[in-house]
Motif scaffolding. Sequence first.
Motif, PDB file in Angstrom:
ATOM      1  N   GLN A  52      37.639  39.274  37.168  1.00  0.00           N
ATOM      2  CA  GLN A  52      37.101  37.921  37.250  1.00  0.00           C
ATOM      3  C   GLN A  52      36.207  37.752  38.480  1.00  0.00           C
ATOM      4  OE1 GLN A  52      40.018  34.738  36.536  1.00  0.00           O
ATOM      5  NE2 GLN A  52      41.280  36.215  35.436  1.00  0.00           N
ATOM      6  N   ILE A  53      36.605  38.336  39.605  1.00  0.00           N
ATOM      7  CA  ILE A  53      35.783  38.244  40.817  1.00  0.00           C
ATOM      8  C   ILE A  53      34.463  38.984  40.628  1.00  0.00           C
ATOM      9  CG2 ILE A  53      35.633  38.955  43.233  1.00  0.00           C
ATOM     10  CD1 ILE A  53      38.666  38.357  43.427  1.00  0.00           C
ATOM     11  N   ALA A  54      34.518  40.185  40.053  1.00  0.00           N
ATOM     12  CA  ALA A  54      33.298  40.955  39.822  1.00  0.00           C
ATOM     13  C   ALA A  54      32.342  40.197  38.906  1.00  0.00           C
ATOM     14  CB  ALA A  54      33.645  42.320  39.213  1.00  0.00           C
ATOM     15  N   ASP A  55      32.880  39.593  37.855  1.00  0.00           N
ATOM     16  CA  ASP A  55      32.057  38.840  36.915  1.00  0.00           C
ATOM     17  C   ASP A  55      31.424  37.627  37.603  1.00  0.00           C
ATOM     18  OD1 ASP A  55      31.031  38.275  34.310  1.00  0.00           O
ATOM     19  OD2 ASP A  55      32.581  36.761  34.053  1.00  0.00           O
ATOM     20  N   GLU A  56      32.188  36.940  38.437  1.00  0.00           N
ATOM     21  CA  GLU A  56      31.656  35.780  39.146  1.00  0.00           C
ATOM     22  C   GLU A  56      30.535  36.186  40.106  1.00  0.00           C
ATOM     23  OE1 GLU A  56      33.936  32.151  40.695  1.00  0.00           O
ATOM     24  OE2 GLU A  56      33.868  33.443  42.477  1.00  0.00           O
ATOM     25  N   LEU A  57      30.730  37.292  40.804  1.00  0.00           N
ATOM     26  CA  LEU A  57      29.710  37.759  41.739  1.00  0.00           C
ATOM     27  C   LEU A  57      28.434  38.168  41.015  1.00  0.00           C
ATOM     28  CD1 LEU A  57      31.958  39.831  44.173  1.00  0.00           C
ATOM     29  CD2 LEU A  57      30.860  37.625  44.630  1.00  0.00           C
ATOM     30  N   LEU A  58      28.581  38.823  39.856  1.00  0.00           N
ATOM     31  CA  LEU A  58      27.411  39.191  39.073  1.00  0.00           C
ATOM     32  C   LEU A  58      26.632  37.957  38.658  1.00  0.00           C
ATOM     33  CD1 LEU A  58      25.814  41.433  37.496  1.00  0.00           C
ATOM     34  CD2 LEU A  58      27.275  40.854  35.537  1.00  0.00           C
ATOM     35  N   ARG A  59      27.325  36.932  38.205  1.00  0.00           N
ATOM     36  CA  ARG A  59      26.676  35.702  37.760  1.00  0.00           C
ATOM     37  C   ARG A  59      26.026  34.949  38.918  1.00  0.00           C
ATOM     38  NH1 ARG A  59      27.986  34.487  32.529  1.00  0.00           N
ATOM     39  NH2 ARG A  59      29.470  35.963  31.615  1.00  0.00           N
ATOM     40  N   ALA A  60      26.480  35.265  40.135  1.00  0.00           N
ATOM     41  CA  ALA A  60      25.878  34.646  41.313  1.00  0.00           C
ATOM     42  C   ALA A  60      24.682  35.457  41.826  1.00  0.00           C
ATOM     43  CB  ALA A  60      26.925  34.500  42.414  1.00  0.00           C
ATOM     44  N   GLY A  61      24.333  36.521  41.117  1.00  0.00           N
ATOM     45  CA  GLY A  61      23.165  37.313  41.487  1.00  0.00           C
ATOM     46  C   GLY A  61      23.456  38.509  42.361  1.00  0.00           C
ATOM     47  N   LYS A  62      24.717  38.852  42.537  1.00  0.00           N
ATOM     48  CA  LYS A  62      25.076  40.003  43.362  1.00  0.00           C
ATOM     49  C   LYS A  62      24.980  41.304  42.564  1.00  0.00           C
ATOM     50  CE  LYS A  62      26.481  38.246  47.374  1.00  0.00           C
ATOM     51  NZ  LYS A  62      25.911  38.676  48.670  1.00  0.00           N
ATOM     52  N   ARG A  63      24.637  42.382  43.248  1.00  0.00           N
ATOM     53  CA  ARG A  63      24.738  43.719  42.692  1.00  0.00           C
ATOM     54  C   ARG A  63      26.193  44.136  42.851  1.00  0.00           C
ATOM     55  NH1 ARG A  63      23.469  47.729  39.281  1.00  0.00           N
ATOM     56  NH2 ARG A  63      23.226  49.776  40.242  1.00  0.00           N
ATOM     57  N   VAL A  64      26.860  44.498  41.762  1.00  0.00           N
ATOM     58  CA  VAL A  64      28.301  44.718  41.788  1.00  0.00           C
ATOM     59  C   VAL A  64      28.652  46.099  41.261  1.00  0.00           C
ATOM     60  CG1 VAL A  64      30.560  43.893  41.001  1.00  0.00           C
ATOM     61  CG2 VAL A  64      28.730  42.244  41.460  1.00  0.00           C
ATOM     62  N   TYR A  65      29.497  46.810  42.012  1.00  0.00           N
ATOM     63  CA  TYR A  65      30.153  48.035  41.566  1.00  0.00           C
ATOM     64  C   TYR A  65      31.627  47.699  41.348  1.00  0.00           C
ATOM     65  CZ  TYR A  65      25.969  50.401  43.323  1.00  0.00           C
ATOM     66  OH  TYR A  65      24.669  50.800  43.548  1.00  0.00           O
ATOM     67  N   LEU A  66      32.169  48.081  40.203  1.00  0.00           N
ATOM     68  CA  LEU A  66      33.565  47.774  39.874  1.00  0.00           C
ATOM     69  C   LEU A  66      34.323  49.066  39.634  1.00  0.00           C
ATOM     70  CD1 LEU A  66      35.832  45.767  39.206  1.00  0.00           C
ATOM     71  CD2 LEU A  66      34.947  45.684  36.852  1.00  0.00           C
ATOM     72  N   SER A  67      35.327  49.331  40.489  1.00  0.00           N
ATOM     73  CA  SER A  67      36.151  50.531  40.379  1.00  0.00           C
ATOM     74  C   SER A  67      37.290  50.264  39.398  1.00  0.00           C
ATOM     75  CB  SER A  67      36.696  50.900  41.758  1.00  0.00           C
ATOM     76  OG  SER A  67      37.567  52.014  41.688  1.00  0.00           O
ATOM     77  N   VAL A  68      37.323  51.021  38.309  1.00  0.00           N
ATOM     78  CA  VAL A  68      38.233  50.770  37.189  1.00  0.00           C
ATOM     79  C   VAL A  68      39.321  51.837  37.137  1.00  0.00           C
ATOM     80  CG1 VAL A  68      38.412  50.468  34.694  1.00  0.00           C
ATOM     81  CG2 VAL A  68      36.340  49.714  35.896  1.00  0.00           C
ATOM     82  N   GLY A  69      40.557  51.411  37.271  1.00  0.00           N
ATOM     83  CA  GLY A  69      41.695  52.305  37.104  1.00  0.00           C
ATOM     84  C   GLY A  69      42.348  52.089  35.745  1.00  0.00           C
ATOM     85  N   ALA A  70      43.573  52.578  35.591  1.00  0.00           N
ATOM     86  CA  ALA A  70      44.324  52.389  34.348  1.00  0.00           C
ATOM     87  C   ALA A  70      44.591  50.906  34.134  1.00  0.00           C
ATOM     88  CB  ALA A  70      45.634  53.168  34.412  1.00  0.00           C
ATOM     89  N   HIS A  71      44.481  50.464  32.879  1.00  0.00           N
ATOM     90  CA  HIS A  71      44.648  49.038  32.607  1.00  0.00           C
ATOM     91  C   HIS A  71      44.978  48.820  31.134  1.00  0.00           C
ATOM     92  CE1 HIS A  71      40.462  49.984  31.577  1.00  0.00           C
ATOM     93  NE2 HIS A  71      40.622  49.104  30.613  1.00  0.00           N
ATOM     94  N   ASP A  72      45.570  47.673  30.858  1.00  0.00           N
ATOM     95  CA  ASP A  72      45.668  47.148  29.499  1.00  0.00           C
ATOM     96  C   ASP A  72      44.663  46.008  29.391  1.00  0.00           C
ATOM     97  OD1 ASP A  72      47.654  48.895  28.838  1.00  0.00           O
ATOM     98  OD2 ASP A  72      49.294  47.443  28.987  1.00  0.00           O
ATOM     99  N   ARG A  73      44.090  45.823  28.207  1.00  0.00           N
ATOM    100  CA  ARG A  73      43.157  44.704  28.051  1.00  0.00           C
ATOM    101  C   ARG A  73      43.365  44.059  26.684  1.00  0.00           C
ATOM    102  NH1 ARG A  73      38.277  44.946  25.442  1.00  0.00           N
ATOM    103  NH2 ARG A  73      37.733  46.911  24.411  1.00  0.00           N
ATOM    104  N   PRO A  74      44.225  43.095  26.605  1.00  0.00           N
ATOM    105  CA  PRO A  74      44.466  42.418  25.335  1.00  0.00           C
ATOM    106  C   PRO A  74      43.281  41.530  24.955  1.00  0.00           C
ATOM    107  CG  PRO A  74      45.591  41.272  27.091  1.00  0.00           C
ATOM    108  CD  PRO A  74      45.021  42.520  27.701  1.00  0.00           C
ATOM    109  N   PRO A  75      43.137  41.208  23.687  1.00  0.00           N
ATOM    110  CA  PRO A  75      42.102  40.244  23.305  1.00  0.00           C
ATOM    111  C   PRO A  75      42.481  38.865  23.841  1.00  0.00           C
ATOM    112  CG  PRO A  75      43.559  40.670  21.457  1.00  0.00           C
ATOM    113  CD  PRO A  75      43.958  41.632  22.533  1.00  0.00           C
ATOM    114  N   ARG A  76      41.496  38.102  24.257  1.00  0.00           N
ATOM    115  CA  ARG A  76      41.804  36.734  24.686  1.00  0.00           C
ATOM    116  C   ARG A  76      42.407  35.956  23.516  1.00  0.00           C
ATOM    117  NH1 ARG A  76      43.369  34.090  28.784  1.00  0.00           N
ATOM    118  NH2 ARG A  76      45.030  33.860  27.249  1.00  0.00           N
ATOM    119  N   SER A  77      41.783  36.136  22.371  1.00  0.00           N
ATOM    120  CA  SER A  77      42.340  35.566  21.145  1.00  0.00           C
ATOM    121  C   SER A  77      41.949  36.475  19.984  1.00  0.00           C
ATOM    122  CB  SER A  77      41.814  34.144  20.897  1.00  0.00           C
ATOM    123  OG  SER A  77      40.423  34.162  20.659  1.00  0.00           O
ATOM    124  N   TYR A  78      42.679  36.346  18.892  1.00  0.00           N
ATOM    125  CA  TYR A  78      42.384  37.149  17.704  1.00  0.00           C
ATOM    126  C   TYR A  78      42.850  36.383  16.479  1.00  0.00           C
ATOM    127  CZ  TYR A  78      42.391  41.036  14.362  1.00  0.00           C
ATOM    128  OH  TYR A  78      42.156  41.843  13.268  1.00  0.00           O
TER     129      TYR A  78
END
Length: 442
Positions: A182-208
Amino acid sequence: MPFETIHIDTLVIGAGQAGVAMSEHLSRQGVPHLVVERNRIAEAWRTARWDSLVANGPAWHDRFPGLEFEGLDPDAFAGKDQVADYFVAYASKFNAPIRTGVDVRKVQRNVGRPGFSVETSEGLIEAIHVVVATGPFQRAVIPPIAPDLAGIVQMHSAQYRNPGQLSEGAVLVVGAGSSGVQIADELLRAGKRVYLSVGAHDRPPRSYRNRDFCWWLGVLGEWNAEAVRPGKEHVTIAVSGARGGHTVDFRRLAHEGITLVGLTKAFDGGQVRFEPNLAENIARGDENYLALLDAADAYIARNGLDLPLEPEARQLPPDPPCLTHPILALDLLEAGVGTIIWATGYSVDYSWLKVDVLDANGKPRHQRGVSSEPGLYFVGLPWLSRRGSAFIWGVWHDARHISDHIVKQRTYLAYRRPSDSLDSPAPAIDPHNSKTSLMGVR
């Protein structure tokens, strides 16, 4: 204002969601108790989170059974201040005995008499039972690999507030759970150049198929799972209620401008190195996502539900260049990185708990919140009794179990055989009436 020594049956430490839930159940069962909180009720929601944070579950789900969010659509996501106000309102609903501005400095077992002595910033509290409701987010964790680099600001996600807080330059966000995404997405929308380090994760659908993922985890029995699946002990969940809620999709984030990198491995001078596991981490997240869609489809078919088809949910965006040709090392100066945000979670801090109840890793020894030390309890921790334990509604149910246990123990403590000496002390309590006070505040 400092108080004289307080004697109480049950002391609850912390007035966040866990402490408020605990107080409600103790009040319902007539257990004399006091809740102490170093700051304000639900303070962490107000001041230890970024400005735009919202709850990760919809308002119909992320609440206690006895009160809805006022003026909020049930399918909306409450903002952090709305959540804090909710707990204040909930506590006032039953006149919770909460005393704020009280910092607990030491808890120790009494010797030769029952209960615990609790040293606070305002005086001494003597309690027969103590419930630790301080939650899991006590100490922000920045891993030891964090470098000491001149000219680069480093902060934990707990210190981040908004994009305007940051200096010029690109940002490296380390951690791809809900906070990091969420922070990375907010910074991108604010015009920042963003690098996001991605580790192991689960990502459920927001809705289905017209149902939020919170509903799906409920009907599929996932919230009530009582044991962590092997290999999932430290896996974070990437989910978001921001901007009305949306499914986190790392490929989409990359196509929108975020540069994805693997797990942050080490720093060497001004260079950061990443594990070559980005594709693997993304693939496993996809597996988790698609598995939930499969389980949902099977549930719908099995129960004959009339929910709209959503074939587009299975259509994943094409792999972005940062995934097909991953960056394994980054020169921070050349990349113009001016800030590193560590979205790397929290640890507990029980340095004030001078009772033999912690394991070698400093974590509580307990069974469903009932600790190995009689009379001492924990509530509000992840997986206290089930997967949903650290969530708002799960805390409420765990607190009820702890309250029931305290009531039973009070009955045993009050029991007295006819042959007992008349000179032996006995609490003034009817063992068949749990609502009779064992000890009141004095």
